[in-house]
Write a protein that holds these residues in place. Structure first.
Motif, PDB file in Angstrom:
ATOM      1  N   ASN A 123      -8.705   3.886  -6.713  1.00 32.33           N
ATOM      2  CA  ASN A 123     -11.019   3.763  -7.444  1.00 32.33           C
ATOM      3  C   ASN A 123     -10.866   4.612  -8.458  1.00 32.33           C
ATOM      4  OD1 ASN A 123     -10.956   2.997  -5.104  1.00 32.33           O
ATOM      5  ND2 ASN A 123     -10.667   4.926  -3.607  1.00 32.33           N
ATOM      6  N   GLU A 124      -9.919   5.498  -8.312  1.00 35.21           N
ATOM      7  CA  GLU A 124      -9.820   6.134 -10.409  1.00 35.21           C
ATOM      8  C   GLU A 124     -10.401   4.441 -11.904  1.00 35.21           C
ATOM      9  OE1 GLU A 124      -8.897   9.112  -8.097  1.00 35.21           O
ATOM     10  OE2 GLU A 124      -8.639   7.387  -8.538  1.00 35.21           O
ATOM     11  N   TRP A 125      -9.435   3.520 -11.322  1.00 35.58           N
ATOM     12  CA  TRP A 125      -9.801   2.029 -11.547  1.00 35.58           C
ATOM     13  C   TRP A 125     -11.190   1.273 -12.151  1.00 35.58           C
ATOM     14  CZ3 TRP A 125      -7.131   1.844 -16.429  1.00 35.58           C
ATOM     15  CH2 TRP A 125      -5.771   2.688 -16.420  1.00 35.58           C
ATOM     16  N   LEU A 126     -11.082   1.776 -10.233  1.00 33.72           N
ATOM     17  CA  LEU A 126     -12.221   1.063  -9.819  1.00 33.72           C
ATOM     18  C   LEU A 126     -13.984   1.390 -10.437  1.00 33.72           C
ATOM     19  CD1 LEU A 126     -11.338  -0.555  -6.615  1.00 33.72           C
ATOM     20  CD2 LEU A 126     -11.444  -1.627  -8.577  1.00 33.72           C
ATOM     21  N   GLU A 127     -13.771   2.993 -10.754  1.00 35.75           N
ATOM     22  CA  GLU A 127     -14.979   3.325 -10.846  1.00 35.75           C
ATOM     23  C   GLU A 127     -15.240   3.640 -12.666  1.00 35.75           C
ATOM     24  OE1 GLU A 127     -13.948   7.617  -9.718  1.00 35.75           O
ATOM     25  OE2 GLU A 127     -15.240   6.943  -7.614  1.00 35.75           O
ATOM     26  N   LEU A 128     -14.382   3.525 -13.479  1.00 36.65           N
ATOM     27  CA  LEU A 128     -14.075   3.363 -15.008  1.00 36.65           C
ATOM     28  C   LEU A 128     -14.588   2.063 -15.372  1.00 36.65           C
ATOM     29  CD1 LEU A 128     -13.258   4.117 -17.598  1.00 36.65           C
ATOM     30  CD2 LEU A 128     -10.482   3.050 -17.012  1.00 36.65           C
ATOM     31  N   ALA A 129     -13.967   0.894 -14.527  1.00 37.67           N
ATOM     32  CA  ALA A 129     -14.180  -0.512 -14.950  1.00 37.67           C
ATOM     33  C   ALA A 129     -15.243  -1.119 -14.026  1.00 37.67           C
ATOM     34  CB  ALA A 129     -12.824  -1.044 -14.861  1.00 37.67           C
ATOM     35  N   PRO A 130     -15.878  -1.685 -14.469  1.00 37.86           N
ATOM     36  CA  PRO A 130     -17.712  -1.656 -12.888  1.00 37.86           C
ATOM     37  C   PRO A 130     -17.439  -2.732 -12.553  1.00 37.86           C
ATOM     38  CG  PRO A 130     -18.459  -1.338 -15.400  1.00 37.86           C
ATOM     39  CD  PRO A 130     -17.434  -0.989 -15.313  1.00 37.86           C
TER      40      PRO A 130
ATOM     41  N   PHE B 127       0.839  -1.038   0.008  1.00 38.79           N
ATOM     42  CA  PHE B 127       0.033   0.162  -0.159  1.00 38.79           C
ATOM     43  C   PHE B 127       1.099   0.863  -0.352  1.00 38.79           C
ATOM     44  CE2 PHE B 127      -3.064   3.103   1.838  1.00 38.79           C
ATOM     45  CZ  PHE B 127      -4.396   2.304   0.971  1.00 38.79           C
ATOM     46  N   GLU B 128       1.304   1.566  -1.226  1.00 40.86           N
ATOM     47  CA  GLU B 128       2.376   2.910  -1.436  1.00 40.86           C
ATOM     48  C   GLU B 128       1.043   3.520  -2.902  1.00 40.86           C
ATOM     49  OE1 GLU B 128       6.154   3.481  -1.073  1.00 40.86           O
ATOM     50  OE2 GLU B 128       5.938   1.968  -1.833  1.00 40.86           O
TER      51      GLU B 128
ATOM     52  N   VAL C 171      -7.013  -1.575   2.709  1.00 39.37           N
ATOM     53  CA  VAL C 171      -7.767  -1.980   1.065  1.00 39.37           C
ATOM     54  C   VAL C 171      -9.148  -1.345   1.222  1.00 39.37           C
ATOM     55  CG1 VAL C 171      -8.054  -2.840  -0.958  1.00 39.37           C
ATOM     56  CG2 VAL C 171      -5.859  -2.858   0.354  1.00 39.37           C
ATOM     57  N   ASP C 172      -9.291  -2.315   2.124  1.00 39.96           N
ATOM     58  CA  ASP C 172     -10.821  -2.122   2.737  1.00 39.96           C
ATOM     59  C   ASP C 172     -11.951  -0.931   2.272  1.00 39.96           C
ATOM     60  OD1 ASP C 172     -11.435  -4.782   0.975  1.00 39.96           O
ATOM     61  OD2 ASP C 172     -12.132  -5.910   2.594  1.00 39.96           O
ATOM     62  N   ASP C 173     -10.751  -0.216   3.141  1.00 36.13           N
ATOM     63  CA  ASP C 173     -11.001   1.088   4.268  1.00 36.13           C
ATOM     64  C   ASP C 173     -10.701   1.780   2.944  1.00 36.13           C
ATOM     65  OD1 ASP C 173     -12.239   2.798   6.602  1.00 36.13           O
ATOM     66  OD2 ASP C 173     -10.187   3.610   5.636  1.00 36.13           O
ATOM     67  N   PHE C 174     -10.272   1.683   1.728  1.00 34.27           N
ATOM     68  CA  PHE C 174      -9.769   2.831   1.132  1.00 34.27           C
ATOM     69  C   PHE C 174     -10.849   2.712   0.143  1.00 34.27           C
ATOM     70  CE2 PHE C 174      -7.007   3.828  -2.605  1.00 34.27           C
ATOM     71  CZ  PHE C 174      -6.844   4.563  -2.446  1.00 34.27           C
ATOM     72  N   ALA C 175     -10.328   0.900  -0.799  1.00 39.60           N
ATOM     73  CA  ALA C 175     -11.195   0.909  -1.752  1.00 39.60           C
ATOM     74  C   ALA C 175     -12.815   1.603  -2.023  1.00 39.60           C
ATOM     75  CB  ALA C 175     -10.911   0.534  -2.623  1.00 39.60           C
ATOM     76  N   ILE C 176     -13.179   1.929  -3.439  1.00 39.17           N
ATOM     77  CA  ILE C 176     -14.729   1.768  -3.228  1.00 39.17           C
ATOM     78  C   ILE C 176     -15.436   0.727  -3.170  1.00 39.17           C
ATOM     79  CG2 ILE C 176     -14.614   3.829  -4.272  1.00 39.17           C
ATOM     80  CD1 ILE C 176     -15.024   2.745  -6.671  1.00 39.17           C
ATOM     81  N   ARG C 177     -15.218  -0.279  -3.469  1.00 41.45           N
ATOM     82  CA  ARG C 177     -14.616  -2.081  -3.110  1.00 41.45           C
ATOM     83  C   ARG C 177     -14.187  -3.073  -2.899  1.00 41.45           C
ATOM     84  NH1 ARG C 177     -16.784  -1.137  -8.796  1.00 41.45           N
ATOM     85  NH2 ARG C 177     -14.761  -2.247  -9.921  1.00 41.45           N
ATOM     86  N   PRO C 178     -15.097  -4.160  -2.028  1.00 42.89           N
ATOM     87  CA  PRO C 178     -13.644  -4.990  -1.517  1.00 42.89           C
ATOM     88  C   PRO C 178     -12.993  -5.650  -2.358  1.00 42.89           C
ATOM     89  CG  PRO C 178     -16.264  -4.938  -0.723  1.00 42.89           C
ATOM     90  CD  PRO C 178     -15.743  -4.152  -1.895  1.00 42.89           C
TER      91      PRO C 178
END
Length: 240
Positions: A79-86, A70-71, A101-108
């Motif tokens: 999160n930009e990739w996760l928003e772009l690729a559902p 995590f760096e 990660v599970d606290d930072f990312a918009i998906r687990p």
């Protein structure tokens, strides 16, 4: 500008050179039934990386975004990739999933151990934990079993706008980079512990044939001895 090079079958190195740091930031796209990106990149690099990925696949079809630890240069744009690729999921070590990660990312995230296998179609991945190698409790390295590619993050870090792929020994430039970092404000860049050489010996037993390196040239050839020798270099530089 992002340089795109195929360094192994279906494996593309997406490289952005930052002259102020004399350093490449490399990201790796695997083109398969379920495309995988290793290193989400810095948030500020996302537009350039998105454009580069778009030359190889439809970026919205990305299914897996993985990294070592995590760096910001590894997860900043996650999160930009996760928003772009559902349908995309974060992929990391189990510790990384639980502690960050599970606290930072918009998906687990999919948190993997060495016993877990991630198939993407033609290719199969395992995540091998490597605490504090190169950095962080959560660190791990991703290994693709079919092509024997080790995605080794900051291991073998070296400077310069260098070739995408080499068969030359990486130990000398890596040693020089470590000495440079240790003498500057980033001293302590990589810790040496009593586990360091043992972890690297275990990775050498995987007999990787390609090293996908985050900063500097990737390597093709017999990688086991390089991994073993790296342990001695880390000990010499950071064991104080």
């Amino acid at each position: 500008m992002t340089k795109i090079d195929e360094i192994a079958p279906d494996l593309f190195r997406l490289s952005i050179y930052v002259p102020q740091l004399d350093m490449q930031f490399n990201h790796f796209l695997v083109r398969d039934d379920e495309p995988l990106l290793f290193h989400a990149g810095l948030k500020g690099m996302f537009p350039a990386l998105k454009e580069a990925v778009g030359k190889l696949i439809d970026p919205t079809t990305l299914r897996h975004v993985a990294w070592s630890h995590f760096e910001s240069d590894e997860v900043g744009g996650l999160n930009e990739w996760l928003e772009l690729a559902p349908q995309a999921q974060p992929v990391c070590t189990l510790i990384g999933k639980l502690v960050s990660v599970d606290d930072f990312a918009i998906r687990p995230a999919l948190g993997m151990t060495a016993d877990d296998v991630l198939p993407t179609g033609k290719y199969r991945y395992r995540f091998y934990p490597s605490p504090h190698i190169p950095h962080g409790w959560d660190a791990g390295v991703l290994f693709e079993e079919t092509t024997k590619t080790l995605f080794c993050s900051d291991l073998f870090h070296h400077f310069g706008d260098v070739a995408a792929l080499t068969e030359n020994d990486l130990i000398a430039p890596t040693h020089q980079a470590m000495q440079t970092l240790q003498q500057g404000p980033l001293a302590g860049y990589m810790p040496y512990t009593r586990q360091t050489e043992g972890v690297l010996h275990q990775l050498a037993k995987l007999q990787p044939e390609t090293l996908a390196v985050m900063h500097g040239s990737s390597y093709r050839g017999e990688c086991g001895q390089l991994l073993t020798d790296l342990g001695s270099v880390i000990k010499e530089t950071f064991d104080s």
